[in-house]
Design a protein around this motif. Structure first.
Motif, short mmCIF file in Angstrom:
data_model
loop_
_atom_site.label_atom_id
_atom_site.label_comp_id
_atom_site.label_asym_id
_atom_site.label_seq_id
_atom_site.Cartn_x
_atom_site.Cartn_y
_atom_site.Cartn_z
N MET A 70 0.83 -1.20 0.00
CA MET A 70 0.00 0.00 0.00
C MET A 70 0.86 1.25 0.00
SD MET A 70 -3.05 -0.73 2.66
CE MET A 70 -3.08 0.97 3.20
N ALA A 71 1.91 1.23 0.84
CA ALA A 71 2.78 2.41 0.93
C ALA A 71 3.49 2.64 -0.39
CB ALA A 71 3.77 2.23 2.07
N ILE A 72 3.98 1.56 -1.02
CA ILE A 72 4.68 1.71 -2.30
C ILE A 72 3.72 2.22 -3.37
CG2 ILE A 72 5.88 0.46 -4.13
CD1 ILE A 72 6.96 -1.38 -1.88
N LEU A 160 1.82 6.72 3.79
CA LEU A 160 3.26 6.96 3.83
C LEU A 160 3.71 7.37 5.23
CD1 LEU A 160 3.99 8.74 0.46
CD2 LEU A 160 4.49 6.42 1.16
N VAL A 161 2.93 8.26 5.86
CA VAL A 161 3.27 8.66 7.23
C VAL A 161 3.28 7.43 8.13
CG1 VAL A 161 2.47 9.98 9.23
CG2 VAL A 161 2.38 10.99 6.97
N ALA A 163 3.81 4.33 7.19
CA ALA A 163 4.94 3.47 6.84
C ALA A 163 6.22 3.95 7.50
CB ALA A 163 5.11 3.41 5.33
N VAL A 164 6.39 5.28 7.59
CA VAL A 164 7.56 5.82 8.29
C VAL A 164 7.49 5.46 9.76
CG1 VAL A 164 8.71 7.95 8.99
CG2 VAL A 164 7.91 7.69 6.65
N ASN A 165 6.25 5.43 10.29
CA ASN A 165 6.08 5.20 11.72
C ASN A 165 6.15 3.75 12.14
OD1 ASN A 165 5.28 7.41 13.81
ND2 ASN A 165 4.72 8.16 11.79
N VAL A 166 5.86 2.82 11.20
CA VAL A 166 5.82 1.41 11.59
C VAL A 166 7.12 0.95 12.26
CG1 VAL A 166 5.80 -0.92 10.62
CG2 VAL A 166 3.96 0.63 10.10
N GLY B 123 0.12 16.03 15.22
CA GLY B 123 -1.27 16.46 15.12
C GLY B 123 -1.53 17.31 13.89
N ALA B 124 -0.52 18.12 13.50
CA ALA B 124 -0.69 18.97 12.31
C ALA B 124 -0.92 18.11 11.07
CB ALA B 124 0.55 19.84 12.12
N ILE B 125 -0.24 16.94 11.01
CA ILE B 125 -0.46 16.05 9.86
C ILE B 125 -1.93 15.60 9.84
CG2 ILE B 125 0.24 13.92 8.73
CD1 ILE B 125 2.85 14.03 10.20
N GLY B 126 -2.39 15.14 11.01
CA GLY B 126 -3.78 14.66 11.09
C GLY B 126 -4.76 15.77 10.75
N ALA B 127 -4.50 16.98 11.27
CA ALA B 127 -5.43 18.09 11.04
C ALA B 127 -5.48 18.45 9.56
CB ALA B 127 -5.00 19.29 11.86
N SER B 128 -4.32 18.42 8.88
CA SER B 128 -4.34 18.81 7.48
C SER B 128 -4.92 17.71 6.59
CB SER B 128 -2.94 19.20 7.01
OG SER B 128 -2.02 18.20 7.38
N LEU B 129 -4.74 16.45 6.99
CA LEU B 129 -5.29 15.36 6.18
C LEU B 129 -6.82 15.36 6.21
CD1 LEU B 129 -2.95 12.33 6.96
CD2 LEU B 129 -3.28 13.44 4.76
N THR B 130 -7.40 15.81 7.32
CA THR B 130 -8.85 15.70 7.46
C THR B 130 -9.57 16.98 7.07
OG1 THR B 130 -8.58 16.27 9.77
CG2 THR B 130 -8.80 13.95 9.25
#
Lengths: 239, 199, 63
Positions: A70-72, A160-161, A163-166, B123-130
């Motif tokens: 999925m990430a790729i 992607l975020v 995948a970086v976090n896994v 949190g900024a990532i989550g806020a901008s994605l939604t």
């Protein structure tokens, strides 16, 4: 790259492959079941309960493999701006989530006779649980927009975020687990596994992988058809 | 201030939930304070970009010569000033109410300083994605909380270690590393999410 | 017959092994059925929409 990015081009290649992949999947799963349930010896420590491994471990691999795919797919879609990657990732997510649920449920059923509890906050199980949360977040985000392309883009960034976090999550959970738990958990001796147990495991894993690809093509065809339907309907509204 | 009120009330619920025995409360104090701080951070996340998005000023900001990443960083900084900072100040008092061991306070303070900026950044990532999503507030929580888990682990680990007078350095270094990684990566991811939202 | 019940008992672990396999099979089958149903519905909708349009416009979605 761009040649395969065209949905119709892709379907021209994928459709003839589908019966073969499906057949491979059915054959491997049947062979894996036979070997795992009838041929493989019981474990000297865990007895017959080790047979749960032949569904548990391949589904754990698939949970990770599907997330990586999925990430790729998301990355290629975001970089080269072609919609097929978005649709591939979207088609994969429910399959990955199902494998993750199977992994957790069978792990729980394996844990009850081995550890005495349905759920142990073991590092691996905890990581898989968090992986399930990531799948759920992806699927929730992709469906939360009125415009489906917005959902696909946002969810791809999330994939992607995630995948970086896994790796970070995996590392931190391992760390947390060694802090809080004495090494009382019965562990499989990793690479020293006997071939009579390794073969059913590998064959089952091939069967699961083929199942994933076959189902992914089916779901992808459905997604492509849905996108075309939307295009036609939008055209009708405008004209 | 509403955020701090929420923080105080959720922490104050725990003695009712697990009973007033001070040794139980002392054992779970670090975790309770951190989990409640995370929930309090979530409360205000969906407002980070939403107002600017709805009245169109986010589009203006995206057009201005300053890179959008810097603007996101500033937004996350502002969010931290109005939520993270008050939480840091309130945390020791709440820890005291939960009878946290005396050795943990300094560490609590330092991990809050290192950890809460990362909460705002992720949190900024989550806020901008939604942005523009249905039920964005709940959605943000589902997306962001799993990503908060490593911070929770290292922060609580550090406080627990300090309370047992064990070395806290590794935990704190990991928290600092996560912050250092989030500082460039989160604005980048968030800015690309905003760009696709504005398209 | 005794062999068979021995096999299902799985050395006392049968009540854990069989639910595990059944659950996995169930989840994968349900997902497969739902996906196929989705595909069939979408493709038939697409066909009817195209049939309606045919004649008055070139199908640009097919290019």
């Amino acid at each position: 790259m761009h040649r395969f990015a065209n949905p119709n081009q892709f379907l021209r290649i994928a459709n003839p492959l589908l019966p073969w992949i499906s057949a491979l999947s059915v054959l491997c799963m049947a062979a894996g079941l036979y070997l795992g349930l009838f041929q493989a010896p019981p474990d000297y420590q865990q007895g017959e309960s080790v047979r749960i491994m032949y569904v548990h471990v391949p589904s754990a691999w698939m949970a990770l493999f599907v997330y990586a795919s999925m990430a790729i797919a998301s990355a290629t879609a975001l970089i080269w701006r072609h919609p097929l990657g978005f649709l591939m990732a979207k088609a994969s997510a429910p399959i990955g989530a199902c494998f993750t649920v199977i992994c957790l449920a069978t792990g729980s059923l394996w844990g009850k006779p081995m550890w005495g509890t349905w759920w142990e906050w073991d590092a691996r199980m905890t990581s898989v649980l968090i992986l399930l949360f990531l799948y759920v977040g992806y699927m929730a985000l992709i469906d939360a927009f009125d415009d489906p392309t917005r959902g696909q883009r946002a969810a791809s960034i999330l994939a992607l975020v995630g995948a970086v976090n896994v790796p970070i999550i995996k590392f931190s959970v391992d760390w947390w687990n060694t802090l809080h738990q004495p090494a009382s958990v019965v562990k499989l001796s990793g690479p020293a596994i006997h071939p009579s147990m390794l073969w059913p495991l590998l064959i089952m894993a091939v069967g699961f992988t083929a199942f994933y690809f076959a189902l992914m093509i089916v779901r992808l065809r459905s997604e492509i058809a849905a996108a075309k339907i939307r295009n036609i309907r939008l055209g009708q509204v405008h004209s | 201030m509403v955020v701090v009120m929420f923080f105080v009330i959720t922490v104050a619920l725990f003695p009712f939930g697990v009973g007033p025995e001070s040794n139980i409360l002392a054992r779970i104090a670090a975790g309770v304070v951190w989990v409640c701080a995370m929930l309090a951070t979530l409360l205000s996340l969906d407002r980070m970009f939403l107002n600017d998005y709805e009245d169109g000023s986010l589009e203006q900001l995206a057009l201005c010569p300053l890179p959008l990443e810097i603007i996101v960083l500033a937004k996350a900084g502002a969010h931290w000033l109005v939520t993270g900072l008050p939480l840091i100040l309130a945390a020791p008092i709440l820890a005291m109410l939960l009878n946290m061991p005396a050795g943990g306070y300094l560490t609590l303070f330092s991990v809050m300083i290192l950890g809460t900026p990362t909460l705002s950044l992720i949190g900024a990532i989550g806020a901008s994605l939604t942005l523009g999503a249905r039920r964005a507030g709940v959605l943000v929580s589902i997306l962001v909380l799993p990503l908060y888990i490593p911070i929770l682990i290292f922060a609580v680990g550090a406080i627990d270690a300090a309370a047992m007078s064990l070395p806290t350095r590794p935990h704190i270094l990991f928290l600092a590393a996560i912050l250092a990684a989030a500082l460039p990566l989160a604005p980048w991811a968030s800015a690309s999410a905003i760009r696709q939202a504005l398209n | 017959m005794e062999n068979l019940s021995d096999f299902f008992a799985m050395g006392g672990y049968g009540s854990y092994i069989w639910p595990a396999y059944l659950l996995a099979a169930l989840i994968l089958t349900v997902l497969l059925i739902l996906s196929l149903r989705d595909l069939r519905r979408n493709e038939s909708t697409l066909q009817t929409l195209r049939a309606e349009r045919r004649g008055d416009a070139i199908d640009e979605t097919d290019t």
